[in-house]
Design a protein around this motif. Structure first.
Motif, short mmCIF file in Angstrom:
data_model
loop_
_atom_site.label_atom_id
_atom_site.label_comp_id
_atom_site.label_asym_id
_atom_site.label_seq_id
_atom_site.Cartn_x
_atom_site.Cartn_y
_atom_site.Cartn_z
N LEU A 68 0.87 -1.16 0.00
CA LEU A 68 0.00 0.00 0.00
C LEU A 68 0.91 1.22 0.00
O LEU A 68 1.88 1.27 0.77
CB LEU A 68 -0.91 0.01 1.23
CG LEU A 68 -1.92 -1.13 1.34
CD1 LEU A 68 -2.68 -1.01 2.66
CD2 LEU A 68 -2.89 -1.12 0.16
N ALA A 69 0.61 2.19 -0.85
CA ALA A 69 1.51 3.34 -0.98
C ALA A 69 0.72 4.60 -1.28
O ALA A 69 -0.42 4.55 -1.74
CB ALA A 69 2.52 3.08 -2.10
N THR A 70 1.36 5.74 -1.01
CA THR A 70 0.82 7.03 -1.43
C THR A 70 1.84 7.67 -2.37
O THR A 70 3.01 7.84 -2.02
CB THR A 70 0.56 7.96 -0.23
OG1 THR A 70 -0.39 7.35 0.63
CG2 THR A 70 0.03 9.31 -0.70
N ILE A 71 1.37 7.99 -3.56
CA ILE A 71 2.19 8.64 -4.59
C ILE A 71 1.79 10.11 -4.65
O ILE A 71 0.60 10.42 -4.80
CB ILE A 71 1.99 7.97 -5.96
CG1 ILE A 71 2.47 6.52 -5.92
CG2 ILE A 71 2.72 8.77 -7.06
CD1 ILE A 71 2.12 5.73 -7.18
N ARG A 72 2.75 10.98 -4.53
CA ARG A 72 2.49 12.43 -4.64
C ARG A 72 2.87 12.90 -6.03
O ARG A 72 4.06 12.83 -6.42
CB ARG A 72 3.24 13.21 -3.57
CG ARG A 72 3.18 14.72 -3.73
CD ARG A 72 3.41 15.43 -2.42
NE ARG A 72 2.25 15.27 -1.52
CZ ARG A 72 2.16 15.84 -0.32
NH1 ARG A 72 3.14 16.60 0.13
NH2 ARG A 72 1.08 15.65 0.42
N LEU A 73 1.89 13.37 -6.80
CA LEU A 73 2.12 13.92 -8.13
C LEU A 73 2.31 15.42 -8.02
O LEU A 73 1.57 16.10 -7.30
CB LEU A 73 0.95 13.61 -9.05
CG LEU A 73 0.69 12.12 -9.33
CD1 LEU A 73 -0.56 11.97 -10.22
CD2 LEU A 73 1.90 11.47 -10.00
N GLY A 74 3.32 15.92 -8.73
CA GLY A 74 3.57 17.36 -8.73
C GLY A 74 4.99 17.73 -8.38
O GLY A 74 5.39 18.88 -8.52
N ALA A 75 5.80 16.75 -7.94
CA ALA A 75 7.20 17.03 -7.63
C ALA A 75 8.01 15.74 -7.73
O ALA A 75 7.52 14.66 -7.40
CB ALA A 75 7.35 17.61 -6.23
N SER A 76 9.25 15.88 -8.18
CA SER A 76 10.18 14.76 -8.20
C SER A 76 11.28 15.03 -7.17
O SER A 76 11.55 16.18 -6.83
CB SER A 76 10.80 14.58 -9.59
OG SER A 76 11.56 15.72 -9.96
N THR A 77 11.90 13.96 -6.67
CA THR A 77 12.95 14.11 -5.67
C THR A 77 14.17 13.27 -6.04
O THR A 77 14.11 12.38 -6.89
CB THR A 77 12.47 13.69 -4.26
OG1 THR A 77 12.34 12.25 -4.22
CG2 THR A 77 11.14 14.33 -3.91
N LEU A 165 -1.22 16.33 -6.02
CA LEU A 165 -2.28 15.33 -6.11
C LEU A 165 -1.74 14.05 -5.49
O LEU A 165 -0.78 13.46 -6.00
CB LEU A 165 -2.69 15.09 -7.57
CG LEU A 165 -3.81 14.07 -7.78
CD1 LEU A 165 -5.11 14.52 -7.08
CD2 LEU A 165 -4.07 13.84 -9.28
N ASP A 166 -2.32 13.63 -4.38
CA ASP A 166 -1.89 12.41 -3.69
C ASP A 166 -2.78 11.25 -4.09
O ASP A 166 -4.02 11.33 -4.01
CB ASP A 166 -1.95 12.60 -2.17
CG ASP A 166 -0.78 13.41 -1.64
OD1 ASP A 166 0.06 13.84 -2.45
OD2 ASP A 166 -0.71 13.62 -0.41
N LEU A 167 -2.14 10.15 -4.50
CA LEU A 167 -2.84 8.94 -4.90
C LEU A 167 -2.54 7.82 -3.91
O LEU A 167 -1.37 7.50 -3.69
CB LEU A 167 -2.40 8.48 -6.30
CG LEU A 167 -2.40 9.51 -7.43
CD1 LEU A 167 -1.88 8.86 -8.72
CD2 LEU A 167 -3.79 10.09 -7.65
N ASP A 168 -3.57 7.23 -3.32
CA ASP A 168 -3.39 6.03 -2.50
C ASP A 168 -3.59 4.82 -3.40
O ASP A 168 -4.64 4.70 -4.07
CB ASP A 168 -4.41 6.01 -1.36
CG ASP A 168 -4.21 7.15 -0.38
OD1 ASP A 168 -3.05 7.51 -0.12
OD2 ASP A 168 -5.22 7.69 0.13
N VAL A 169 -2.60 3.94 -3.42
CA VAL A 169 -2.62 2.82 -4.37
C VAL A 169 -2.30 1.51 -3.67
O VAL A 169 -1.70 1.49 -2.59
CB VAL A 169 -1.62 3.05 -5.52
CG1 VAL A 169 -1.93 4.33 -6.28
CG2 VAL A 169 -0.18 3.06 -5.02
N ARG A 170 -2.72 0.41 -4.31
CA ARG A 170 -2.32 -0.93 -3.90
C ARG A 170 -1.60 -1.57 -5.08
O ARG A 170 -2.10 -1.54 -6.20
CB ARG A 170 -3.52 -1.79 -3.51
CG ARG A 170 -3.14 -3.23 -3.12
CD ARG A 170 -4.34 -4.12 -2.89
NE ARG A 170 -5.07 -3.75 -1.69
CZ ARG A 170 -6.30 -3.26 -1.66
NH1 ARG A 170 -6.95 -3.07 -2.82
NH2 ARG A 170 -6.89 -2.95 -0.53
N VAL A 171 -0.42 -2.13 -4.82
CA VAL A 171 0.39 -2.74 -5.88
C VAL A 171 0.72 -4.18 -5.51
O VAL A 171 1.21 -4.44 -4.41
CB VAL A 171 1.70 -1.96 -6.11
CG1 VAL A 171 2.54 -2.65 -7.19
CG2 VAL A 171 1.41 -0.51 -6.51
#
Length: 311
Positions: A68-77, A165-171
């Motif tokens: 389970l993860a949260t991906i933040r769209l809008g910035a790279s690190t 934009l934060d996306l909660d995902v299951r992989v």
């Protein structure tokens, strides 16, 4: 000293090495190993082997996993997660304009058998040194792409947060897949950059985090999964007669009649439930490829029964 596998729910901030070191003290043995690391930022399931059962970890490492993860769209690190320095940031209105269809298409493109470039701060070795160590030393590390399998990549929810934009995902994915790299590549494909802000491993093969213990609550003797229980969750099982168990223990081949089709190494179990070892069957005979000691405490006991959920 007990032998078996332990399921640990690692907390944020701990390294996998920290978890192993703590378990060595709790188990009273130096012989503890793990089947795959988790970053300090990540939480969730670690599978540890104790004493002779460290040899079973070989069969855990390559299993499929769930996160389970949260991906933040809008910035790279720099590290593809929240612990790195920000490299790029997209305008808030550009992020706000990302459509649901674009997100779905980006996720679909990263599902299935894909080619993935691991994060430069991974534990992959480059000329004998971990990639992350080279990055910390100031090197520009570019790892080669490799094939990985992402069997499912599911969007659970999404929300706008401070221009991101934060996306909660299951992989669900095969061994060797980097969730940080999925976040990075999803953001790159959408033209806004992306990184992980949360990661939790919830499953490794048949083992689930719901059956795991926090280290500060771990009772090794009560919660260790016996060698027999562990091996028969991972491998096919061959039940032995008493004489077959003795013969295998002495390194002899045994006759096996009407053996079903069994794959790879097989867990050979004595009538008393003890794991005698792992065997290889050829035709109507079986030979031991790995013996387990008969004198370790708990060798024939069971603990933590399977959850019943499919892998």
């Amino acid at each position: 000293m007990n032998s078996g596998l332990l399921l640990i729910d690692k907390v944020q901030g701990w390294t996998s090495h920290d978890a192993v070191a703590r378990t060595r003290r709790l188990a009273g043995t130096r012989k503890v190993g793990h089947a795959g690391t988790l970053d300090p930022m990540a939480t969730g399931l670690l599978v540890l082997g104790v004493n002779s059962s460290t040899r079973l970890l070989t069969f855990v490492v390559g299993l499929d996993k769930e996160y389970l993860a949260t991906i933040r769209l809008g910035a790279s690190t720099t590290t593809d997660d929240a612990e790195g320095d920000e490299l790029t940031r997209a305008p808030a209105d550009t992020v706000a304009g990302i459509s649901a269809e674009a997100v779905a298409a980006g996720i679909a493109a990263l599902t299935g058998d894909i080619s993935q470039q691991p994060s430069a701060v991974s534990a992959i070795k480059v000329d004998g040194q971990r990639a992350y160590a080279r990055v910390r030393a100031g090197e520009d590390v570019q790892l080669a792409e490799r094939p990985v399998t992402v069997s499912s990549f599911e969007l659970l929810s999404q929300r706008s947060v401070d221009g991101f934009l934060d996306l909660d995902v299951r992989v669900n994915c095969g061994s060797g897949t980097y969730i940080r790299a999925l976040a990075r590549d999803l953001g790159a494909g959408l033209g806004v950059g992306g990184h992980l802000t949360r990661l939790r491993r919830t499953r490794i093969g048949p083992f689930r985090v719901e059956d795991a213990s926090l280290l500060d609550q771990l009772d090794v003797a009560a919660e260790i999964i016996s060698p027999t229980d562990a091996a028969t969750r991972l491998l096919d099982r061959l039940d032995l007669t008493e004489q077959q168990a003795v013969d295998l223990g002495h390194g002899k081949r045994i006759e096996v009649i009407a053996v079903p089709v069994l794959r790879g190494p097989i867990a050979a179990v004595a009538p008393d439930g003890r794991l005698v070892g792992l065997v290889e069957v050829r035709g109507t005979t079986a030979k031991s490829i790995l013996n387990f000691p008969a004198d370790e405490p708990g060798a024939a006991t069971t603990a933590l029964q399977p959850s019943g959920e499919s892998a």
